[in-house]
Design an enzyme around this catalytic site. Sequence first.
Site, short mmCIF file in Angstrom:
data_model
loop_
_atom_site.label_atom_id
_atom_site.label_comp_id
_atom_site.label_asym_id
_atom_site.label_seq_id
_atom_site.Cartn_x
_atom_site.Cartn_y
_atom_site.Cartn_z
N GLY A 46 23.92 33.80 16.88
CA GLY A 46 24.88 32.97 16.16
C GLY A 46 25.83 32.31 17.13
O GLY A 46 26.08 32.84 18.22
N GLN A 51 33.26 28.00 20.17
CA GLN A 51 32.68 28.62 21.36
C GLN A 51 32.15 27.58 22.35
O GLN A 51 31.91 27.90 23.51
CB GLN A 51 31.55 29.58 20.97
CG GLN A 51 32.04 30.78 20.16
CD GLN A 51 30.91 31.73 19.86
OE1 GLN A 51 30.22 31.58 18.86
NE2 GLN A 51 30.70 32.70 20.74
N CYS A 88 29.07 39.28 21.36
CA CYS A 88 29.46 37.88 21.19
C CYS A 88 29.24 37.14 22.50
O CYS A 88 29.60 37.66 23.56
CB CYS A 88 30.93 37.82 20.78
SG CYS A 88 31.57 36.14 20.59
N LEU A 89 28.67 35.94 22.44
CA LEU A 89 28.43 35.18 23.67
C LEU A 89 29.73 34.81 24.38
O LEU A 89 29.73 34.55 25.57
CB LEU A 89 27.62 33.91 23.36
CG LEU A 89 26.18 34.14 22.88
CD1 LEU A 89 25.51 32.82 22.57
CD2 LEU A 89 25.37 34.93 23.90
N HIS A 130 30.83 37.40 11.29
CA HIS A 130 31.25 37.21 12.68
C HIS A 130 31.51 35.73 12.98
O HIS A 130 32.55 35.37 13.54
CB HIS A 130 30.16 37.78 13.59
CG HIS A 130 30.42 37.63 15.06
ND1 HIS A 130 30.56 38.71 15.91
CD2 HIS A 130 30.54 36.53 15.84
CE1 HIS A 130 30.77 38.26 17.14
NE2 HIS A 130 30.75 36.94 17.13
N GLU A 131 30.57 34.87 12.57
CA GLU A 131 30.69 33.45 12.92
C GLU A 131 31.80 32.76 12.12
O GLU A 131 32.52 31.92 12.67
CB GLU A 131 29.35 32.73 12.70
CG GLU A 131 28.19 33.28 13.53
CD GLU A 131 28.49 33.43 15.01
OE1 GLU A 131 29.31 32.67 15.56
OE2 GLU A 131 27.91 34.34 15.63
N HIS A 134 35.08 33.31 13.68
CA HIS A 134 35.34 32.44 14.84
C HIS A 134 36.08 31.17 14.41
O HIS A 134 36.92 30.66 15.15
CB HIS A 134 34.02 32.00 15.49
CG HIS A 134 33.52 32.92 16.57
ND1 HIS A 134 34.25 33.19 17.72
CD2 HIS A 134 32.37 33.60 16.69
CE1 HIS A 134 33.54 34.00 18.49
NE2 HIS A 134 32.40 34.29 17.89
NI NI Z 1 30.83 35.47 18.58
#
Ligand code: NI
Length: 149
Positions: A46, A51, A88-89, A130-131, A134
């Site tokens: 995701g 991000q 998370c990236l 999660h997304e 963000h």
């Molecule tokens: Ni993330």
Amino acid sequence: MAIREIRTKGDEILYKNCKPVKNFDERLNILLDDMYDTMTDHDGVGLAAPQVGILKRVVVIDVGDGKIELINPEIVEESGEQTGSEGCLSVPGVWGEVTRPNVVTIKAQDRNGKWFKATGEGLLARAFCHEIEHLDGKLFVDKVTKFLD
Ligand code: NI
């Protein structure tokens, strides 16, 4: 299509509230395509627009069942509970246990502006939560109950 730079923890853009998408135009298509390429290039499941430095309510997800694009997503229903490991990236190398609802229904617009609903269970439910967080400037690390090695 292009791989964009992923912003990481500490970058102030990750802590800001994202604005709704109003224009469903070619620019949005390019952003969505770039986000998907960037996510898969980093083996992510995701990715949210902040991000990659864009403060818009745009998310891409692929937990292995195909690409899902969410524009202006909102959670409309959730049930159950799951506790599992999450990463998370934007927080590379960090994994932790997070408790999330087990089933989550969202509503969102597609890249053409059409509203739809989708229900996810398990990992997909986790990715929805999660997304979407963000987009409100929140990172999963604040919800971790136990960090994992
Ligand atoms: Ni993330």
